[in-house]
Design an enzyme around this catalytic site. Structure first.
Site, PDB file in Angstrom:
ATOM      1  N   GLU A  66      -0.756  -4.221  12.385  1.00 29.79           N
ATOM      2  CA  GLU A  66      -0.086  -5.502  12.125  1.00 29.79           C
ATOM      3  C   GLU A  66       0.333  -6.264  13.387  1.00 29.79           C
ATOM      4  O   GLU A  66       0.633  -7.445  13.300  1.00 29.79           O
ATOM      5  CB  GLU A  66       1.140  -5.333  11.216  1.00 29.79           C
ATOM      6  CG  GLU A  66       0.776  -4.905   9.803  1.00 29.79           C
ATOM      7  CD  GLU A  66       1.982  -4.852   8.875  1.00 29.79           C
ATOM      8  OE1 GLU A  66       3.116  -4.726   9.375  1.00 29.79           O
ATOM      9  OE2 GLU A  66       1.796  -4.921   7.657  1.00 29.79           O
ATOM     10  N   LYS A 103       2.329  -1.651  16.438  1.00 27.28           N
ATOM     11  CA  LYS A 103       3.591  -1.573  15.697  1.00 27.28           C
ATOM     12  C   LYS A 103       3.751  -0.194  15.069  1.00 27.28           C
ATOM     13  O   LYS A 103       4.834   0.384  15.040  1.00 27.28           O
ATOM     14  CB  LYS A 103       3.607  -2.648  14.606  1.00 27.28           C
ATOM     15  CG  LYS A 103       4.808  -2.597  13.673  1.00 27.28           C
ATOM     16  CD  LYS A 103       4.683  -3.660  12.599  1.00 27.28           C
ATOM     17  CE  LYS A 103       5.807  -3.559  11.579  1.00 27.28           C
ATOM     18  NZ  LYS A 103       5.656  -4.548  10.495  1.00 27.28           N
ATOM     19  N   GLN A 104       2.639   0.324  14.543  1.00 30.16           N
ATOM     20  CA  GLN A 104       2.682   1.590  13.841  1.00 30.16           C
ATOM     21  C   GLN A 104       1.298   2.218  13.920  1.00 30.16           C
ATOM     22  O   GLN A 104       0.346   1.629  14.412  1.00 30.16           O
ATOM     23  CB  GLN A 104       3.074   1.370  12.383  1.00 30.16           C
ATOM     24  CG  GLN A 104       2.132   0.461  11.619  1.00 30.16           C
ATOM     25  CD  GLN A 104       2.608   0.170  10.218  1.00 30.16           C
ATOM     26  OE1 GLN A 104       3.026   1.052   9.495  1.00 30.16           O
ATOM     27  NE2 GLN A 104       2.584  -1.109   9.845  1.00 30.16           N
ATOM     28  N   TRP A 106       0.822  -1.208   0.000  1.00 27.59           N
ATOM     29  CA  TRP A 106       0.000   0.000   0.000  1.00 27.59           C
ATOM     30  C   TRP A 106       0.856   1.258   0.000  1.00 27.59           C
ATOM     31  O   TRP A 106       0.339   2.368   0.143  1.00 27.59           O
ATOM     32  CB  TRP A 106      -0.935   0.009   1.209  1.00 27.59           C
ATOM     33  CG  TRP A 106      -0.250   0.224   2.545  1.00 27.59           C
ATOM     34  CD1 TRP A 106       0.985  -0.197   2.926  1.00 27.59           C
ATOM     35  CD2 TRP A 106      -0.787   0.928   3.670  1.00 27.59           C
ATOM     36  NE1 TRP A 106       1.250   0.175   4.215  1.00 27.59           N
ATOM     37  CE2 TRP A 106       0.185   0.876   4.702  1.00 27.59           C
ATOM     38  CE3 TRP A 106      -1.990   1.578   3.918  1.00 27.59           C
ATOM     39  CZ2 TRP A 106      -0.022   1.454   5.948  1.00 27.59           C
ATOM     40  CZ3 TRP A 106      -2.193   2.162   5.161  1.00 27.59           C
ATOM     41  CH2 TRP A 106      -1.219   2.089   6.163  1.00 27.59           C
ATOM     42  N   ASP A 107       2.187   1.084  -0.150  1.00 22.93           N
ATOM     43  CA  ASP A 107       3.086   2.221  -0.017  1.00 22.93           C
ATOM     44  C   ASP A 107       2.821   3.311  -1.040  1.00 22.93           C
ATOM     45  O   ASP A 107       3.248   4.453  -0.836  1.00 22.93           O
ATOM     46  CB  ASP A 107       4.538   1.738  -0.113  1.00 22.93           C
ATOM     47  CG  ASP A 107       4.893   0.794   1.021  1.00 22.93           C
ATOM     48  OD1 ASP A 107       5.699   1.169   1.876  1.00 22.93           O
ATOM     49  OD2 ASP A 107       4.341  -0.324   1.056  1.00 22.93           O
TER      50      ASP A 107
END
Length: 799
Positions: free
Chosen positions: A495, A615-616, A356-357
């Site tokens: 994630e 995680k983010q 998805w970057d």
């Protein structure tokens, strides 16, 4: 270091692979890591050359299971060029290289303005003979099929002869990522080699399953300043071809060896066959000085269209980030069928896949190279049938884009992943990140708003957007008790959470980011369906069998998707409130860096699924995609009142519970704090800038740069600090610069206007529109609206 140079002094084997990634050269068609040409693959070095979209699929046996993976292929290595004092000279030794003990000086410099990697070495052998070696390397930005290496040799205190060996090495594998080494990595087969004349040799091979033919041709010439010609002697081996030169050298007189390489594959257009094309291109290529001049000119044009002007160290790092974005996704990319490789063309991490970057990359490209953005979206459109097939197989309607994509659009996410800390292979449920579809839809909409490309919006863009909306509507299930629609069994951007504690199946319910972005997609799709030209709407609706009753359901779902809350903040997903709080300090004290907390806990026999730890950024990603005003409107359409106070509490809540195990995390947190005008933004922005250049994640950058994070830092200046939005046929600006980055400038391409310049300084914004026949640009600020005509500039007060 200068503002335009990225320099390393001294040779450090432990840092070489990181430097190789950061000194990669590319042109959007192919790229080559900044590995030493005189050294072979080993612990310190990993030569790698990768062509955009060149994938191959192999089956491996791992943990007793057959696992199929598709990889971006490491192509034959064109770099090898080694040298020694002639073997018959008294006291001559072996081939010089940095690890041989003879190295006395070493410098490496990446010239960002011109796209050239320069290396300086000084070797002194056992006899005290000094040999200075200076190299210039380029991957041509004007001709995307060419690369060149010029090596200057200077014998400092002796005269005699040098042995120089130039090669193309086809005996390569994909072995650049340690945790992948249990997987099969031999992608090349059917090698052939040959020579057409003393100067020019070639190598031809194929990928083993995708059957892509690859051809490289190398022309090697020596210039000694004497009348006598140095004619290479070719040696053909089954998987490599070598040219041997004996070069006379005089004391303190420079001699040059120039190696020009051409690369073609069977994926190229306008060729008859790759080998003929490579030989023709190498044979007719200009001499090195002329190649260098054309390369410089091409880079100058790119910088004119894209440069950000930011002072200080931040500006220097931003320039490096922009350099790598342009090397991966240049105007040449617009001619290819490729997506956004998450790790660039700089290494083999993530197997070269498309995630998805693009969500972090296209918003920057839209305002500089919209033709590249369009091509990247066409890549998604070509794989729309595969996404529709995946949705059908999952029992859904519409299009379900894969979390990881490669050549043909099928799901490439692994079913297993290795925890290098514990050595255990674990199930990988990342393919449940269906929010990738919302990212694709978001990019379609943003590109069309920035470019004004209604032709794309009404054709390919509409097909993509409507099919993604259809997927979300079919994924939503009505909960009769609450009257709300729910999306179950997904994984969000975080994630760390892919299942409920002790659950027998993966997936989470009502991930807030997933549901809110799904609602946004449905709203945009409904708006588009209503505004399509009538003939086009009728044609498209008939072709995809879309009826008004389905649109009615979209309307209902878009307003009734459930978003969970707890303690006055937006919950990451349903049930998040019941998770256990993590003792963050305990783990920091025990392990130091805890970015990969998931690996730490699994190594202890525990799991992040049990804890309120991310995680983010997950919920906070909403503040990255949508301005505060638009986000508030989205929540109101869903029937929730998320005012500034609620959003601030939500931001604070997750700031304390995020380990930043992704390079995107600090970027998003810095962006959100900037847009909400909060303290602490600068520290996150500094970390985002440092992610790759200092390898904050601990060894990951050496496997390939993080393209989304790099592009995201550029866009943070371009849109984050300026509040720049392109909507309703206007440029909307709501600046919120941080004190440490209060003055900067850049130019954009907006609709038909090329080189619209914006200059920010405390309290003021200047906008300048170059002369053209286009209409004036409408500029909307929070409390006023102005118009700037072509050929004019205006200073606008912001307070």
């Amino acid at each position: 270091m200068s503002d335009w140079a990225w320099e390393y002094e001294g040779y450090d084997p432990a840092q070489e692979r990181l430097r190789e990634a950061l000194c990669t050269l590319g042109n959007g068609y192919f790229a080559t890591r900044g590995a030493a040409s005189e050294s072979s693959m080993g612990p310190a070095h990993y030569p790698g050359t990768y062509a955009a979209g060149c994938y191959n699929r192999l089956v491996s046996t791992v943990a007793g299971r057959q696992v199929e993976n598709e990889d971006l292929v490491n192509l034959p290595n064109w770099l090898p060029l080694r040298f020694r004092i002639h073997a018959t000279d008294a006291g001559s030794g072996g081939w010089f290289h940095a690890d041989d003990g003879y190295l006395r000086e070493y410098r490496q410099s990446l010239d960002l303005r011109r796209g050239v990697l320069t290396r300086h070495m000084l070797f002194v052998d056992d006899q005290g003979r000094g040999l200075a070696v200076d190299q210039q390397r380029l991957v041509h930005m004007a001709d995307p099929h060419l690369a060149a290496l010029r090596t200057r040799f200077t014998a400092q205190n002796w005269a005699g002869e040098l042995d120089v060996e130039s090669a193309i090495d086809g005996d390569v594998t994909n072995a650049g990522v340690a945790r992948y080494r249990d997987f099969e990595g031999h992608h090349l087969t059917d090698w052939r080699t040959g020579a057409v004349d003393p100067e020019t040799v070639w190598l031809h091979c194929r990928t083993s399953t995708s059957d892509i033919a690859i051809a490289m041709a190398a022309r090697t010439r020596a210039t000694t300043g004497t009348r006598s010609a140095v004619r290479p002697r070719a040696e053909l081996r089954p998987r490599s071809v070598t040219q041997l030169l004996v070069v006379p050298v005089r004391r303190a007189k420079a001699v040059y060896v120039d190696k020009t390489v051409a690369l073609h594959t069977s994926r190229d257009t306008a060729i008859s066959d790759p080998l003929h094309a490579a030989l023709d291109r190498a044979g007719t290529a200009m001499a090195f000085p002329e190649l260098l001049a054309a390369h410089h000119a091409a880079w100058e044009h790119l910088w004119q269209r894209a440069e950000l002007r930011v002072r200080g160290e931040a500006g220097r790092i931003l320039r490096l980030h922009l350099f790598h974005v342009l090397q991966t996704l240049s105007p040449h990319t617009a001619e290819l069928d490729v997506g956004v490789p998450a790790r660039g063309l700089h290494g083999e991490a993530y197997r070269g896949h498309v995630f998805w970057d693009e969500l972090f990359v296209l918003p920057f490209l839209n305002l500089h190279f919209p033709e590249v953005s369009r091509a990247l979206l066409v890549y998604r459109h070509r794989r729309l049938p595969q996404a529709c097939r995946a949705a059908r197989e999952a029992g859904r309607d519409g299009a379900m884009f894969p979390w990881q994509c490669g050549s043909d659009g099928r799901e490439e996410a692994q079913t297993l992943h290795l925890n290098p800390r514990s050595g255990r292979w674990l199930p990988d449920h990342s393919r449940l990140q269906h929010h990738v579809g919302s990212a694709v839809a978001y990019n379609v909409w943003q590109y069309c708003q920035a470019s004004g490309d209604t032709e794309f919006l009404h054709t390919k863009g509409a097909e993509i957007l409507l099919q993604i909306a259809r997927f979300w509507a079919s994924a939503a299930e009505l909960d009769a008790g609450s009257g709300r629609y729910r999306i179950r069994g997904v994984v969000g951007p975080d994630e760390y959470h892919d299942a409920y504690p002790d659950a027998t199946k993966p997936g989470l319910d009502d991930n807030a980011y997933t549901n809110v972005t799904a609602a946004w997609v449905l709203h945009r799709a409904l708006d588009l369906a209503r505004t399509l030209p009538v003939p086009r709407r009728q044609e498209l609706f008939e072709r995809i069998a879309l009826g008004t009753e389905e649109l009615d359901r979209w309307e209902e779902v878009s307003r009734k998707l459930r978003v969970p809350f707890h303690q006055g903040v937006v919950s990451q997903f349903d049930g998040y409130a019941e998770l256990v709080e993590l003792d963050w300090q305990k783990y920091r004290d025990r392990y130091g860096g805890i970015q990969r907390l998931d690996r730490i806990l699994e190594g202890e026999g525990d799991t992040t699924n049990r804890y309120k730890a991310s995680k983010q950024a997950d919920v906070l990603m909403l503040g990255y995609l949508f301005s505060p005003g638009e986000l508030s409107r989205l929540f109101r359409l869903l029937g929730y009142d998320v005012d500034d106070d609620t959003w601030r509490k939500t931001v604070d809540y997750y700031l304390r519970r995020t380990s930043h195990g992704s390079t995107l995390s600090e970027l998003v947190h810095g962006w959100v704090l900037t847009r909400t005008r909060r303290a602490g933004a600068w520290q996150y922005l500094q970390d985002a800038l440092a992610e790759d250049v200092t390898d904050l994640q601990g060894g990951t950058t050496a496997e390939g740069i993080h393209l989304g994070a790099m592009a995201g830092t550029l866009d943070l200046v371009q849109r984050g600090l300026t509040g720049l939005e392109t909507r309703e046929d206007a440029l909307w600006l709501d600046p919120a610069p941080v004190p440490e980055l209060s003055e900067f400038s850049f130019s954009i391409r907006y609709r038909g206007h090329w080189g619209v310049a914006l200059h920010m300084r405390p309290g003021q914004l200047r906008i300048s529109v170059p002369s053209s026949e286009e209409q004036p640009i409408r500029v909307v600020l929070p409390h006023r609206e102005v118009s700037v005509a072509p050929g004019h500039a205006r200073w606008l007060d912001l307070v």
